[in-house]
Design an enzyme around this catalytic site. Structure first.
Site, short mmCIF file in Angstrom:
data_model
loop_
_atom_site.label_atom_id
_atom_site.label_comp_id
_atom_site.label_asym_id
_atom_site.label_seq_id
_atom_site.Cartn_x
_atom_site.Cartn_y
_atom_site.Cartn_z
N THR A 1472 1.09 70.73 33.65
CA THR A 1472 1.50 69.50 32.97
C THR A 1472 2.79 69.67 32.18
O THR A 1472 3.52 68.71 31.98
CB THR A 1472 0.38 69.03 32.02
OG1 THR A 1472 0.06 70.11 31.12
CG2 THR A 1472 -0.85 68.63 32.79
N CYS A 1473 3.07 70.88 31.74
CA CYS A 1473 4.31 71.08 30.98
C CYS A 1473 5.53 70.85 31.83
O CYS A 1473 6.59 70.49 31.31
CB CYS A 1473 4.34 72.50 30.40
SG CYS A 1473 3.06 72.79 29.17
N ALA A 1474 5.41 71.06 33.12
CA ALA A 1474 6.54 70.88 34.03
C ALA A 1474 6.35 69.69 34.94
O ALA A 1474 7.16 69.47 35.83
CB ALA A 1474 6.75 72.14 34.85
#
Length: 1506
Positions: A1472-1474
């Site tokens: 989710t961070c990317a």
């Protein structure tokens, strides 16, 4: 030592004389006796800064050391002085030790290379040398070692017997140039370039190319003379892609300094380079384009050479790249250079000119201009500058494609170009049809004067060379006369000359057409105003004399920060030597001579007098006079009818058969008449005394505005789909674009440090103003303080300067020992920032108590939003009066704003930066004793009357907080636009009031007729794209982005009329104003990245510090309270990690904000309407799937009785505390750029930005209650009206007492808030039922409880919490819909084209891969809940940021997941961070759908390693 020295001499003696190391300064510098090879070094060495020269002089060679300078045997040079840098003594000792060690190793290796004859030993030594060079630094190499090592390595590289020795020697040369770039000069002297070129075909070319790449950077001319270009390019087809890039890098380095005297050295490379343009590698193409740009520039004066270049298809390849995918395959700068290269080719080569026209270059340039987002959307200074350069390069190319006879005189290629266009007029027609509308649009959009002049020059060339028939056809669909009239409002000599030339050409070629249109649009009046400024009475065109115009032009030419004289703006071939001063080509009286000629040839007697007015203008003037007659009269029924009739006639004129020009619209005076009538004369006065307000009947203003609103909000013509409001708004926008002259400030792009002497000596990252204080001539009591010139921070407030100066020039101040200037007074206040700390209580203070204590304090901040002086109001009268250039200064300004205001009066639309910083600004001071007469205070009754007035009335009572002259036309336009925008927002209220009034008068009896059809007008209709462009130019400036130094007009218009600017521009302004200078530089530049993404935390402008915190899913409300207590007061971005989970970063943080949003909407908190506290608020409830309160119209606070506050009910205290925390959460989400999953009602947004609600707002969040209350109000008004006609007769009362065939009494309504029986309306606590007699009171009490007193404390608590992060007043520049988008992002359906355009497919997947096509089909089939779940699964938030998919940053990426077993058994996983989805290649669409939905469902609620 002796042996090594003797051997070294022998080696040197074996070299030819011209290849030995230089041993004299004269030989190094390339004297007349030096060899040609030595001269190459001197002429080809690149220029360095002084610091580089100093460093090189002590390290390159013994021959370049000054006499008496010791050999550089140590590597630390001037750092040996430990007394200068005692803090670095340890580091210096460490470096000194390692330098001695490296020197000894180099000496040993050098000895081995000279003495060893065994090839294997030499290979071993060379390997050791390469390893040592790869780890050492420049300080490790002494000049003696360089002199000795270079010839040895070159000789070893020539050894053809042992490939390993050659390879390692070449590699050592590469490392040597990398460690110490100036060593390339020594290597060139020893013929290293020839050796490397000879070995390209003999050994592994990898190291040869890399060595040549290093050498060519410092010695490009030597490489060119050695034939390096041919040697490299002959191998290009045999190289891999990576090595092709290295080879082209060598050629690019050489092309950066090509000699124009001997082009045969590089012209042979043209065929191979043209062939390389067909390759697919983007980096390769960019390098080739760079080479061609340099080649064309070096031979631009030779037509034969340019024709030779064109023979190989360069034009075709370049045009293909520009039109197809050039912007995608190369950088913006290279793309711009390629367009400039085509302009140079077209200028010098008739063949290139012909080819460009035949390839239809005009349609390609049209596409580039129309899709390049030239006017808007730029996010940083560098991006804006590159796009501006692109426009200029395109205009230069267009200018060369339209050569005039004056330009082509006495040149063979010029005659060929004219003959070609004469034989092929279709090319001229095609160019005009495609480009002319775009050029007109660019000029009208507010581009700077430099680009404006270039556009007009291209238009002039087109008009000169085209035939009458073509000109007539091209201008058929364009109101060119109106455009030209707008150009005449510019106050710049070159612009006016070009406009006059175009007007003269139009009259010469199409006099029958343009004589009438020039009259109608005011072009003749503009020319007459140039000739007779003292007699001109035109409102549209400024009247200025020759001295003012010429002064303005001279100031521009002398400004170093400006592009220079406009005469040279489109010069394609650059002069080889730059002249310091550029003389203007035009005569001093060029404007007036040209205007005189036009008047003599085309003007008839009286054409600009009264008899020259058109019939439309005369009719509008008659209507204007009729309105003026009604302005001073009281509004009775007859006058209301007359007013309606006159206004209706005006609207008919706007939509009539004969169009109204902008000139007729402005000159008729209809604007001032309408504003004067609606304002009841308030707009006629520059200043309205507050005491006079007491004698003004505001009801007359309100009634007049209502009559005007009914007219423009409803269309009487059945055939017209546009509302009169839209038509009038567009005319006002056109008039504003023609008349406004708000300046664009061009600051220097280089930010330099400066030293501010006032008042606390300090260094600044931006320039200072030079200030001299001069005592007024008539001042006798003050001391003189003019002996010194002070450097002052330009963003210092004038108030602090006045206090500082007062204590310097008075006896009282001389006695004072302490400076009266406070540190906080020196904080720049040019933007409406809140610089004071908002943390008056400690973080440990109970949130509920803090919220309750701040409720009353927040009320005082309403209405001060965007006033630049709202946070800087003076508590005492000034003791000095400051003046600049004879104009008294407003002490609420900063020094920067005051100087800019003065420059605005001297110049028209552009203010150069060099004058601001180089001139000494003289500020005159005198005693303020003459200014101490107090202003009349406003009585309490007058103040209450103003505050209770309707918003429609306040527009005229408050006016506009701008420096625009109140008596000018621009002010009338702005005030009318503000009124139109407000009428559009209040359309439901105004139409409903009109229906209720009609119902009460008995014109209809059916309550269903109270329903109104809401007129829909896009907010974009009120946006001025010209002003938006000017604001964008300001915010892209480096000084503005780093200091917030916006021009005062930007701040004032943003506060008074924010609707004039686009939503995107206001978002950037909001970040600059709300987050202060510390965040502005990173926020503004990163708001819209190159792909349009929104990311205020990770952006090109900088990286902000994050604060990592641990939170708990099972008690999210307690976690968010703790987080906000810690982080609300600082500007660090929040980054969370959930307890017992490994995930951290963007994804968990977004999910945290989502969970917080859901928690605040959970039933049981009693925060919102519809939540009656039926569910338990125990934290043990399942928070992963909470029972959320939803409403299609948005959530709105539930009412709480005032009794709860008095009794200290714990439940209500908890509600207040949660609203306080919610305010912090919303503000922090805005500050961090996070998306919340809320759906607030429009009414709630209105309240938090300080707008009052009334009866007509209830329908927006509770349509049933709102409709019922409106019907009750209609019945009550009808009863009151009937009683006024018939008295309190029983029959009249009975006629009004029935609600939908039912008596009011039979409805059994008690005096409690509907839906909240515990909330008793206190005024009628003892009355149980509502009847016709008290129905009006009941409606008022319910409205008060629903949208005023019942929710005011909750809203104030929310605002108090919000202010803990940043002042909520900064949100007042947005509408309710825009706030929803800004805070909660996008939630629209995804089109398949959006998915393909804004999703990246990588690592095994392409846009056409079957699994990708299946996934896109599945996403398209998702319903709203499934789409939200998918978004939260991939990104951490169920909503997209503002702008949708294209604004997602990082970009949504889908890659192939490599499975160890059958793909159908795997689940998709995400980072989710990317925003990174790893998707297995499932065998079918159905299997993929099942797995994706299963992963979404089971993956919610935790972050673990995938």
């Amino acid at each position: 030592m002796e042996t090594r020295g003797q051997k070294r001499t022998d080696v040197a003696d074996e070299l030819p004389a011209d290849k030995r190391a230089c041993n004299s300064l004269e030989s190094w510098q390339g004297s007349s006796n030096s060899t040609p090879q030595t001269q190459v070094n001197s002429t080809n060495s690149p220029p360095h800064s002084h610091e580089t020269d100093m460093e090189t002089s002590s390290t390159a060679s013994p021959s370049i050391r000054s006499e008496g300078e010791p050999d550089r045997e140590s590597a630390y040079g001037f750092y040996d002085s430990e007394d200068l840098y005692p803090q670095y003594s340890g580091l210096l000792d460490f470096r000194r030790e390692h330098s001695f060690e490296d020197n000894s190793n180099f000496n040993r290796i050098l000895s081995n290379l000279v003495n060893e004859e065994d090839p294997s030993a030499q290979v071993s030594t060379l390997m050791e040398l390469c390893e040592l060079l790869s780890f050492c630094t420049e300080d490790s190499l002494s000049s003696i070692i360089l002199d000795l090592l270079s010839p040895i390595l070159v000789n070893l590289a020539k050894d053809s017997d042992n490939p390993d020795i050659m390879l390692l020697a070449i590699r050592a040369i590469t490392y040597l140039c990398d460690v110490f770039p100036p060593s390339s000069g020594i290597l060139v002297q020893h013929d290293a370039i020839h050796a490397l070129c000879d070995k390209l075909m003999a050994i592994d070319y990898l190291d040869c190319l890399q060595a040549l790449d290093k050498i060519s950077r410092d010695q490009p001319l030597a490489c060119l003379q050695a034939g390096t270009i041919g040697a490299v390019l002959n191998l290009i087809d045999f190289l891999s892609t990576s090595m092709q890039r290295v080879a082209l890098s060598v050629v690019v380095n050489i092309c950066h300094k090509l000699p124009s005297e001997n082009p045969s050295l590089f012209m042979g490379a043209v065929p191979i380079l043209c062939n390389l343009l067909q390759y697919e590698d983007g980096q390769l193409i960019e390098s080739v384009v760079t080479c061609f740009v340099k080649i064309v520039d070096s031979v631009s004066l030779s037509q034969e050479r340019l024709d030779e270049i064109c023979k190989h298809g360069l034009i075709n390849h370049a045009v293909h790249l520009i039109g197809l995918n050039g912007r995608a395959t190369m950088s913006q700068a290279t793309y711009n250079d390629m367009i400039g290269m085509l302009a140079e080719l077209s200028c010098g080569s008739a063949n290139a000119f012909r080819t460009l026209h035949e390839l239809n270059i005009s349609s390609i340039l049209k596409f580039v201009l129309s899709t390049g987002d030239i006017s808007h959307g730029t996010s940083s200074h560098h991006l804006a500058n590159r796009q501006n350069i692109q426009v200029l390069e395109i205009l230069k190319l267009l200018y060369e494609l339209l050569p005039t006879s004056s330009k082509c005189e006495d040149t063979r290629e010029g005659s060929e170009k004219q003959a070609f266009l004469a034989d092929n007029p279709v090319f001229i027609q095609r160019l005009g049809m495609g480009i002319l509308p775009l050029l007109i649009q660019m000029v009208n959009s507010g581009v700077n004067l430099y680009v404006c002049y270039c556009c007009l020059s291209v238009i002039n060339n087109f008009f000169v060379i085209c035939t009458t028939d073509i000109l007539d056809e091209v201008l058929t669909s364009t109101n060119f006369s109106s455009f030209l009239a707008g150009v005449f409002s510019r106050k710049e000599q070159h612009i006016l000359i070009m406009a006059l030339k175009i007007a003269e050409t139009c009259l010469q070629k199409l006099s029958d057409v343009f004589l009438n249109s020039f009259m109608k649009e005011g072009v003749f009046f503009a020319i007459d105003a140039l000739l007779k400024p003292e007699e001109s009475a035109c409102k549209m065109f400024p009247a200025y004399g020759r001295s003012e115009l010429l002064l303005h032009s001279r100031q521009r030419i002398q400004s170093k920060g400006d592009p220079g004289c406009f005469c040279y703006a489109l010069k394609t071939v650059k002069p080889k030597q730059n002249s310091k001063s550029v003389a203007c080509k035009h005569e001093k009286d060029a404007v007036f001579k040209l205007a005189t000629d036009i008047r003599a040839h085309f003007f008839t007697t009286g054409i600009c007098g009264c008899e020259g007015a058109t019939e439309v203008l005369r009719k509008l003037r008659r209507l204007s006079a009729s309105i003026n007659e009604l302005s001073s009269s009281l509004l009775c029924a007859q006058h209301e009818g007359d007013c309606h009739f006159i206004l209706n006639e005006i609207m008919k004129e706007f939509s009539g058969q004969e169009p109204i020009s902008t000139f007729e619209f402005i000159e008729s005076g209809i604007l001032k008449s309408i504003v004067g009538y609606l304002s009841y004369g308030l707009s006629m006065h520059d200043k309205v005394d507050k005491l006079q307000m007491e004698f003004i009947d505001f009801s007359i203003i309100e009634k007049r505005v209502e009559v005007f609103a009914r007219l423009i909000l409803s269309s009487s013509e059945a055939f017209s789909e546009e509302l009169p409001l839209v038509r009038l708004t567009r005319r006002l926008q056109t008039a504003l674009s023609s008349l406004e002259n708000f300046p664009v400030i061009l600051n220097s792009s280089k930010q330099q440090r400066s030293y501010a002497m006032f008042s606390h000596s300090k260094y600044l990252s931006h320039p200072c103003f030079k200030l001299r204080f001069l005592k007024d001539e008539d001042e006798m009591d003050l001391f003189d303080y003019s002996q010194n010139v002070l450097t002052v921070d330009p963003f210092t407030s004038l108030e602090s300067i006045e206090r500082y100066l007062y204590h310097k020039v008075t006896r009282e101040g001389k006695k004072s020992k302490k400076s009266p200037v406070k540190r906080e007074d020196l904080i720049p206040t040019c933007l409406p920032m809140d610089t004071s700390s908002s943390q008056e209580e400690s973080p440990e203070t109970d949130g509920a108590h803090l919220a309750l204590t701040k409720v009353s304090r927040c009320k005082d901040d309403v209405g001060t939003a965007n006033s630049p002086s709202s946070s800087n109001k003076r508590s005492v009268c000034p003791k000095l009066v400051l003046s600049l250039e004879g104009q008294e200064l407003d002490l609420s300004y900063t020094l920067y704003q005051a100087v800019l205001q003065q420059q605005m009066k001297m110049e028209n639309e552009i203010v150069g930066s060099s004058k601001l910083w180089s001139e000494v600004h003289t500020v005159t001071y005198r005693s303020a004793r003459d200014n101490l007469s107090s202003f009349p205070s406003c009585s309490l009754s007058s103040q209450a009357k103003i505050e209770s007035a309707h918003n429609l009335v306040k527009i005229f009572t408050d006016g506009l907080a701008t420096d625009v002259e109140r008596s000018g036309v621009v002010y009338d336009i702005l005030i009318l636009l503000k009124l139109m925008n407000l009428l559009n927002k209040l359309s439901f209220e105004l139409l409903s009031r009109e229906r209720i009034s009609t119902f009460s008068e008995g014109k209809f009896d059916d309550l269903n007729t109270l329903k109104v059809a809401m007129p829909y007008v896009l907010q974009s209709e009120f946006v001025s794209y010209k002003l938006t462009e000017k604001l964008e130019q300001h915010m892209c400036d480096l000084l503005v982005s780093s200091t917030g130094a916006l021009a005062l007009w930007c701040i004032q218009l943003m506060g008074s009329c924010p609707f004039l600017f686009s939503f995107e521009s206001r978002c950037k302004y909001f970040q600059l104003a709300a987050f202060g200078r510390s965040l502005a530089q990173s926020c503004v530049h990163s708001y819209s990245s190159s792909d349009g993404s929104v990311d205020r935390i990770r952006g090109g402008g900088g990286v902000l510090v994050r604060k990592k915190l641990l939170v708990y899913r099972d008690r999210i409300m307690a976690s968010v309270a703790e987080v906000m207590d810690v982080c609300a007061s600082n500007k660090e971005a929040i980054e969370v990690q959930f307890d017992d989970e490994v995930g951290t970063g963007l994804g968990p943080t977004l999910e945290f904000f989502t969970l917080v949003s859901h928690e605040f909407q959970r039933i049981g908190h009693s925060l919102w309407r519809g939540d009656h506290g039926l569910s338990s608020s125990d934290s043990s409830l399942n928070t992963l799937n909470p029972e959320m309160l939803t409403s299609p119209h948005g959530i709105f606070p539930r009412p709480w009785s005032l009794d709860f506050d008095e009794s200290g009910d714990e439940k209500f205290v908890e509600v207040i505390n949660k609203f306080f925390i919610l305010g912090k959460v919303v503000a922090k989400a805005l500050q961090d750029g996070r998306v919340l999953d809320f759906h607030f009602s429009r009414a709630f947004y209105k309240m938090i930005i300080g707008q009052e609600l009334n009866l007509y707002d209830i329908h927006s969040f509770d349509p049933d209650l709102g409709r019922t209350l409106l019907e009750f109000q209609a019945l009550s008004d009808k009863k009151r009206h009937m009683e006024s006609l018939h008295g309190e007769k029983t029959t009249a009362r009975e006629d009004c007492s029935r609600f939908r065939n039912t008596n009011i009494e039979d409805l059994c309504i008690d005096f409690s808030v509907p839906g909240y029986p515990d909330y008793t309306l206190s005024s009628y606590a003892n009355q149980s039922m509502v009847n016709m007699m008290n129905l009006d009171d009941y409606v008022s009490l319910v409205v008060d409880a629903t949208v005023k007193t019942g929710i005011s404390r909750q809203v104030e608590a929310f605002k108090s919490g919000f202010d803990e992060v940043f002042p909520i007043r900064h949100l007042q520049i947005f509408s309710e819909e825009e706030l929803e988008c800004l805070l909660c992002g996008e939630h629209d359906a995804w089109a398949i084209t959006d998915l393909l355009d804004h999703i990246k497919f990588d690592h095994g997947y392409t846009a056409s891969s079957p699994p990708i096509l299946n996934l896109l089909d599945i996403i398209q089939e998702f319903d709203l809940d499934q789409r939200r779940a998918f978004l939260q699964f991939v990104t951490g938030a169920p909503r997209l940021p503002p702008g949708g998919l294209m604004s997602l940053n990082p970009k949504l990426t889908i890659v192939r997941k490599h499975c160890s077993k059958d793909a159908d058994d795997e689940l998709p996983s995400v980072m989710t961070c990317a925003n990174y989805l790893k998707l297995p290649p499932y065998s079918s669409k159905e299997k993929m759908r099942d797995k994706v939905l299963y992963a979404i469902r089971e993956g919610q609620g935790s972050f673990h390693l995938s």
